[in-house]
Design an enzyme around this catalytic site. Structure first.
Site, PDB file in Angstrom:
ATOM      1  N   CYS A  35       0.877  -1.162   0.000  1.00 34.34           N
ATOM      2  CA  CYS A  35       0.000   0.000   0.000  1.00 34.34           C
ATOM      3  C   CYS A  35       0.921   1.219   0.000  1.00 34.34           C
ATOM      4  O   CYS A  35       2.124   1.088   0.194  1.00 34.34           O
ATOM      5  CB  CYS A  35      -0.838   0.072   1.273  1.00 34.34           C
ATOM      6  SG  CYS A  35      -1.880  -1.366   1.533  1.00 34.34           S
ATOM      7  N   GLU A  72       8.024 -21.287 -18.448  1.00 34.87           N
ATOM      8  CA  GLU A  72       7.882 -19.903 -18.000  1.00 34.87           C
ATOM      9  C   GLU A  72       9.045 -19.038 -18.520  1.00 34.87           C
ATOM     10  O   GLU A  72       8.861 -17.879 -18.896  1.00 34.87           O
ATOM     11  CB  GLU A  72       7.782 -19.856 -16.469  1.00 34.87           C
ATOM     12  CG  GLU A  72       7.784 -18.480 -15.841  1.00 34.87           C
ATOM     13  CD  GLU A  72       6.658 -17.547 -16.311  1.00 34.87           C
ATOM     14  OE1 GLU A  72       5.760 -17.986 -17.036  1.00 34.87           O
ATOM     15  OE2 GLU A  72       6.731 -16.361 -15.960  1.00 34.87           O
ATOM     16  N   GLU A  89       7.930 -12.705 -24.705  1.00 33.50           N
ATOM     17  CA  GLU A  89       6.988 -11.593 -24.596  1.00 33.50           C
ATOM     18  C   GLU A  89       7.659 -10.225 -24.492  1.00 33.50           C
ATOM     19  O   GLU A  89       7.070  -9.239 -24.909  1.00 33.50           O
ATOM     20  CB  GLU A  89       5.950 -11.810 -23.489  1.00 33.50           C
ATOM     21  CG  GLU A  89       6.456 -11.876 -22.095  1.00 33.50           C
ATOM     22  CD  GLU A  89       5.362 -12.219 -21.086  1.00 33.50           C
ATOM     23  OE1 GLU A  89       4.185 -11.975 -21.335  1.00 33.50           O
ATOM     24  OE2 GLU A  89       5.711 -12.742 -20.019  1.00 33.50           O
ATOM     25  N   TRP A  99      -3.914  -1.486  -1.191  1.00 38.00           N
ATOM     26  CA  TRP A  99      -3.940  -2.715  -1.988  1.00 38.00           C
ATOM     27  C   TRP A  99      -4.337  -3.778  -0.975  1.00 38.00           C
ATOM     28  O   TRP A  99      -3.534  -4.175  -0.138  1.00 38.00           O
ATOM     29  CB  TRP A  99      -2.553  -2.978  -2.572  1.00 38.00           C
ATOM     30  CG  TRP A  99      -2.475  -4.242  -3.357  1.00 38.00           C
ATOM     31  CD1 TRP A  99      -1.959  -5.446  -2.935  1.00 38.00           C
ATOM     32  CD2 TRP A  99      -2.881  -4.447  -4.715  1.00 38.00           C
ATOM     33  NE1 TRP A  99      -2.035  -6.362  -3.942  1.00 38.00           N
ATOM     34  CE2 TRP A  99      -2.602  -5.786  -5.054  1.00 38.00           C
ATOM     35  CE3 TRP A  99      -3.469  -3.629  -5.670  1.00 38.00           C
ATOM     36  CZ2 TRP A  99      -2.885  -6.319  -6.303  1.00 38.00           C
ATOM     37  CZ3 TRP A  99      -3.739  -4.171  -6.917  1.00 38.00           C
ATOM     38  CH2 TRP A  99      -3.449  -5.498  -7.217  1.00 38.00           C
ATOM     39  N   HIS A 129      12.816 -36.118 -30.432  1.00 36.20           N
ATOM     40  CA  HIS A 129      11.578 -36.462 -31.141  1.00 36.20           C
ATOM     41  C   HIS A 129      11.141 -35.340 -32.080  1.00 36.20           C
ATOM     42  O   HIS A 129       9.982 -35.291 -32.481  1.00 36.20           O
ATOM     43  CB  HIS A 129      10.470 -36.785 -30.127  1.00 36.20           C
ATOM     44  CG  HIS A 129      10.823 -37.944 -29.259  1.00 36.20           C
ATOM     45  ND1 HIS A 129      10.724 -39.250 -29.696  1.00 36.20           N
ATOM     46  CD2 HIS A 129      11.330 -37.997 -28.001  1.00 36.20           C
ATOM     47  CE1 HIS A 129      11.136 -40.061 -28.723  1.00 36.20           C
ATOM     48  NE2 HIS A 129      11.514 -39.309 -27.692  1.00 36.20           N
ATOM     49  N   LYS A 134      -1.931  -6.202 -19.601  1.00 36.62           N
ATOM     50  CA  LYS A 134      -1.658  -6.819 -18.305  1.00 36.62           C
ATOM     51  C   LYS A 134      -2.748  -7.817 -17.939  1.00 36.62           C
ATOM     52  O   LYS A 134      -2.480  -8.868 -17.387  1.00 36.62           O
ATOM     53  CB  LYS A 134      -1.547  -5.729 -17.233  1.00 36.62           C
ATOM     54  CG  LYS A 134      -1.240  -6.252 -15.828  1.00 36.62           C
ATOM     55  CD  LYS A 134       0.169  -6.814 -15.731  1.00 36.62           C
ATOM     56  CE  LYS A 134       0.469  -7.451 -14.398  1.00 36.62           C
ATOM     57  NZ  LYS A 134       1.540  -8.458 -14.527  1.00 36.62           N
ATOM     58  N   ARG A 141       1.191   1.782  -5.903  1.00 32.10           N
ATOM     59  CA  ARG A 141       1.384   0.778  -4.847  1.00 32.10           C
ATOM     60  C   ARG A 141       0.072   0.129  -4.408  1.00 32.10           C
ATOM     61  O   ARG A 141       0.084  -0.815  -3.606  1.00 32.10           O
ATOM     62  CB  ARG A 141       2.048   1.433  -3.616  1.00 32.10           C
ATOM     63  CG  ARG A 141       3.405   2.040  -3.908  1.00 32.10           C
ATOM     64  CD  ARG A 141       3.957   2.702  -2.659  1.00 32.10           C
ATOM     65  NE  ARG A 141       4.160   1.741  -1.603  1.00 32.10           N
ATOM     66  CZ  ARG A 141       5.242   0.990  -1.457  1.00 32.10           C
ATOM     67  NH1 ARG A 141       6.223   1.101  -2.311  1.00 32.10           N
ATOM     68  NH2 ARG A 141       5.334   0.144  -0.459  1.00 32.10           N
ATOM     69  N   LYS A 191       8.724 -15.652 -20.835  1.00 29.13           N
ATOM     70  CA  LYS A 191       9.261 -14.341 -20.438  1.00 29.13           C
ATOM     71  C   LYS A 191      10.084 -13.758 -21.574  1.00 29.13           C
ATOM     72  O   LYS A 191       9.950 -12.598 -21.918  1.00 29.13           O
ATOM     73  CB  LYS A 191      10.181 -14.457 -19.197  1.00 29.13           C
ATOM     74  CG  LYS A 191       9.564 -14.574 -17.852  1.00 29.13           C
ATOM     75  CD  LYS A 191       8.800 -13.387 -17.353  1.00 29.13           C
ATOM     76  CE  LYS A 191       7.391 -13.364 -17.827  1.00 29.13           C
ATOM     77  NZ  LYS A 191       6.383 -14.065 -17.077  1.00 29.13           N
ATOM     78  N   ASN A 237       1.066   0.116   6.033  1.00 34.47           N
ATOM     79  CA  ASN A 237       1.425  -0.709   4.871  1.00 34.47           C
ATOM     80  C   ASN A 237       2.191  -1.899   5.414  1.00 34.47           C
ATOM     81  O   ASN A 237       3.198  -1.732   6.099  1.00 34.47           O
ATOM     82  CB  ASN A 237       2.311   0.116   3.922  1.00 34.47           C
ATOM     83  CG  ASN A 237       3.003  -0.757   2.885  1.00 34.47           C
ATOM     84  OD1 ASN A 237       2.436  -1.731   2.414  1.00 34.47           O
ATOM     85  ND2 ASN A 237       4.219  -0.387   2.529  1.00 34.47           N
ATOM     86  N   GLY A 238       1.721  -3.117   5.126  1.00 33.20           N
ATOM     87  CA  GLY A 238       2.399  -4.310   5.620  1.00 33.20           C
ATOM     88  C   GLY A 238       1.373  -5.338   6.035  1.00 33.20           C
ATOM     89  O   GLY A 238       0.189  -5.219   5.713  1.00 33.20           O
TER      90      GLY A 238
HETATM   91  C1  F6R Z   1       2.974 -13.331 -18.713  1.00 32.77           C
HETATM   92  C2  F6R Z   1       1.695 -12.900 -18.190  1.00 32.77           C
HETATM   93  C3  F6R Z   1       0.448 -13.554 -18.690  1.00 32.77           C
HETATM   94  C4  F6R Z   1      -0.506 -13.796 -17.525  1.00 32.77           C
HETATM   95  C5  F6R Z   1      -1.835 -14.351 -18.030  1.00 32.77           C
HETATM   96  C6  F6R Z   1      -2.783 -14.686 -16.909  1.00 32.77           C
HETATM   97  O1  F6R Z   1       4.030 -12.626 -18.183  1.00 32.77           O
HETATM   98  O2  F6R Z   1       1.633 -12.025 -17.373  1.00 32.77           O
HETATM   99  O3  F6R Z   1       0.725 -14.739 -19.355  1.00 32.77           O
HETATM  100  O4  F6R Z   1       0.089 -14.700 -16.651  1.00 32.77           O
HETATM  101  O5  F6R Z   1      -2.456 -13.397 -18.864  1.00 32.77           O
HETATM  102  O6  F6R Z   1      -3.046 -13.576 -16.139  1.00 32.77           O
HETATM  103  P1  F6R Z   1      -3.666 -13.724 -14.693  1.00 32.77           P
HETATM  104  O7  F6R Z   1      -2.656 -14.407 -13.845  1.00 32.77           O
HETATM  105  O8  F6R Z   1      -3.953 -12.326 -14.255  1.00 32.77           O
HETATM  106  O9  F6R Z   1      -4.902 -14.563 -14.834  1.00 32.77           O
END
Ligand code: F6R
Length: 623
Positions: free
Chosen positions: A2, A496, A503, A74, A519, A618, A27, A500, A100-101
């Site tokens: 927060c 993963e 993207e 938050w 294969h 996002k 935050r 990363k 905050n915490g």
């Molecule tokens: C990758 C990324 C996306 C999310 C995906 C699911 O870095 O951020 O692949 O992981 O869109 O999002 P959430 O977790 O919000 O359901």
């Protein structure tokens, strides 16, 4: 996470607080509030929603005063609502606190206060703080000892708190001071002329001053209009010179990091500690008890422990966390696990068995496919356990049980700290079920828990070597193909890692289960390929070593991520990056960090903005 702020000076305080909160809104933004001392009266205004909702509510209100505190929230304990917003006040309405915490022992403190007739209004952990301060302000801790004023009361209250806090306190009886304290959450004191301020982060202070005290853990500051006194949490005076901040506003918003993604990668040690610690009883053994996992927020009824199957679903990074979950649940709890991508699950007519345990993972709690998959499972009578980062999200409201990742807001599009905290929740669940199902002995259980407690420090250790990854990235960022490979837990981390990299660097990257190489995928390997092998499963070292030889023989450059002190790969790979040793089965919590850093540095080398990758949002709230 927060944002908190506070001001004491000559200026009208409301615009000062709102201006600072605007700078801190990154935050947390599910609610905001202020408390202002206006002519001896403590006025509190707060509202669910973004700061703009509060600002709107204040339009036309004439609130004077030159002392006040503010908060942008938050949610952690208690969902976003007017009542759960900060500041919180004591029963008399004369003391207000922003925090905050996470107060880990709040449930016990709440019971203790309720036994003393304190009536609680919110579901937050923070409310215990203000009632404790009031308790010690009105009734000194030792019989016969005279009340020591508000500072003594704050000191006495802090002694009772376990967990993390940055907090600010104002009291109607003390219009000349503002008290602030910190432990494990950031807090900065800004020193002005005839005015002094506090904030969770530097940008909120920069329009007033560049002279600051970065409060250290267990320190308190008492701010007056013309000076600031620093104390330890034992009440001893501290004397030190202020620091000068010369960051520009933009880099200050990112805490001095070039991008939010890099900042969030660095926040992982704390986020992991925040996610783990409140769920461990007696982690240090100080209370003489045995360490155990408790989920205060959820009741795992016994039928969960006997569930014949776990079904996990999610999208993107969260799906990769579920892939780690498959190995973890099978390894620790011996439960068969089915993992599916949410967009596949929702359309594939899955077999829904009400006695199964359905785990759904989502940072935002708003991903359209993930919600649809969860609703389908719910219609089929399955019980839903959600792992999410956002209190009050649709997922958290519709699931039967919710386990929160305490990662704080994730701003960068590429998910980092959400992933590792999702892993932490999964490990806690898998270990707890392993114990309940008697697949783990006492000794094994405690050994794994002890290993988990070391993870935050080990993450710091990995981050401390980031220059090695940066140098490696500066040599390899131009490769047009990057393949990640591994076996079992390392395969899940490879998935993963490849996501990363693709993207944010826009490099073609893929992940393979190393045994699959022959294969098909090996046909793609040539001199323009980089292969990153994740090798933390000791029983499979020989196998992965052969796979590395296979790709280097075809001209690929290679990097191996493995344990410190492990010599098996030095002679066969171009580079070896080592991570501190933990249990093989917990390795994803550490092995993903170099891969996150690699993706980040490659993106920067390629001139991309890692925080805003092209074509990506996002939160994917539509199909
Ligand atoms: C990758 C990324 C996306 C999310 C995906 C699911 O870095 O951020 O692949 O992981 O869109 O999002 P959430 O977790 O919000 O359901």
């Amino acid at each position: 996470m927060c944002g908190i702020t506070g001001y004491i000076g000559q200026q009208e305080v409301v615009p000062v607080l709102l201006g600072a909160l605007e700078k801190l809104e990154y935050r947390g933004y599910d609610s905001a509030g202020i408390a202002v001392l206006d002519n001896g009266e403590l006025l509190v205004r707060k509202a669910k929603g973004r700061l703009a909702v509060l600002a709107e509510r204040l339009v036309g209100e004439r609130i004077g005063g030159t002392l006040g505190i503010g908060h942008t929230r938050w949610a952690t304990h208690g969902e976003p609502s007017d009542i759960n917003s900060h500041p919180h006040t004591d029963v008399s309405g004369r003391i207000a606190v922003v925090h905050n915490g996470i107060i880990e022992n709040y449930a016990r403190l709440k019971e203790w206060l309720q036994a003393r007739d304190v009536v609680f209004r919110s579901d937050t952990d923070t409310e215990v703080i203000v009632h404790l301060i009031n308790y010690y302000y009105r009734s000194p801790p030792e019989p016969g000892v005279a009340p020591g004023g508000i500072l003594a009361a704050v000191l006495a209250a802090l002694k009772r708190l376990e967990g993390s806090y940055a907090l600010a306190v104002v009291a109607g009886d003390f219009p000349d001071r503002l008290i602030a304290a910190r432990k494990d959450s950031p807090l900065i004191v800004g020193l002005g002329k005839g005015e002094n301020l506090i904030a969770s982060d530097v940008p909120a202070l920069l329009s007033y001053t560049r002279e600051v005290y970065f409060l250290k853990d267990r320190e308190l500051a008492v701010l007056y209009r013309d000076h600031v006194d620093l104390f330890t949490d034992q009440g001893e005076r501290i004397h030190r010179a202020p620091s000068h901040v010369d960051w520009d506003v933009e880099s200050a918003e990112k805490g001095g990091f070039a991008h939010f993604m890099l900042k969030e990668i660095h926040e992982q040690a704390k986020a992991l500690a925040d996610t783990l610690r409140p769920r461990l009883t007696d982690p240090t053994g100080a209370a003489g008890g045995a360490m155990d996992i408790t989920f205060d927020e959820i009741k795992l009824d016994p039928s969960w422990a006997t569930a014949p199957r776990v079904v996990m679903t999610a999208c993107g990074t969260a799906w990769h966390a579920a892939m780690v979950g498959k190995y973890a649940f099978e390894h620790f709890a011996r439960i068969p696990v089915e993992v599916d991508i949410a967009s596949e699950y929702r359309y594939r007519n899955p077999v829904l068995q009400p006695q199964d345990m359905f785990i759904v993972i989502s940072q935002s709690g708003e991903t359209a496919d993930t919600l649809a998959a969860m609703r389908l499972a719910k219609q089929g009578g399955m019980r839903i356990l959600a792992i999410t980062n956002v209190v009050g999200s649709t997922l958290s409201r519709e699931a039967d049980l919710v386990l929160y990742t305490w990662a704080g807001p994730e701003i960068a599009v590429a998910s980092t700290k959400a992933f590792t905290t999702q892993l932490m929740c999964i490990y806690l669940l898998a270990l707890k079920l392993g114990r309940l199902r008697s697949h783990l002995s006492d000794e094994e259980y405690r050994r794994y828990l002890a290993a988990l407690t070391c993870i935050p420090t080990q993450v710091e250790g990995v981050l401390g070597k980031k220059d090695l990854i940066q140098r490696f990235a500066s040599r390899q960022f131009n490769k047009n193909k990057v393949f990640f490979m591994g076996r079992q837990f390392d395969y899940a981390v490879s998935l993963e890692s490849a996501l990363k990299l693709k993207e944010i660097s826009y490099t073609h990257s893929e992940a393979f289960a190393a045994g699959e190489l022959k294969h098909g995928p090996i046909a793609l390997v040539d001199e323009n390929t980089l292969v990153v092998a994740i090798a933390t499963q000791e029983t499979l070292f020989d196998k992965i070593a052969s796979n590395i030889r296979e790709v280097t023989a075809r001209g690929a450059a290679s990097l191996v991520i493995t344990w410190e002190g492990e010599g098996a790969f030095a002679s066969i790979a171009d580079e070896v990056f080592t991570i501190p040793k933990t249990e093989d089965s917990l390795s994803p919590l550490l092995s993903i960090i170099p891969a996150q850093l690699f993706a980040y540095y490659c993106a920067v080398q390629r001139g991309n903005d890692p925080d805003k990758p092209r074509n990506l949002a996002k939160s994917v709230t539509v199909e």
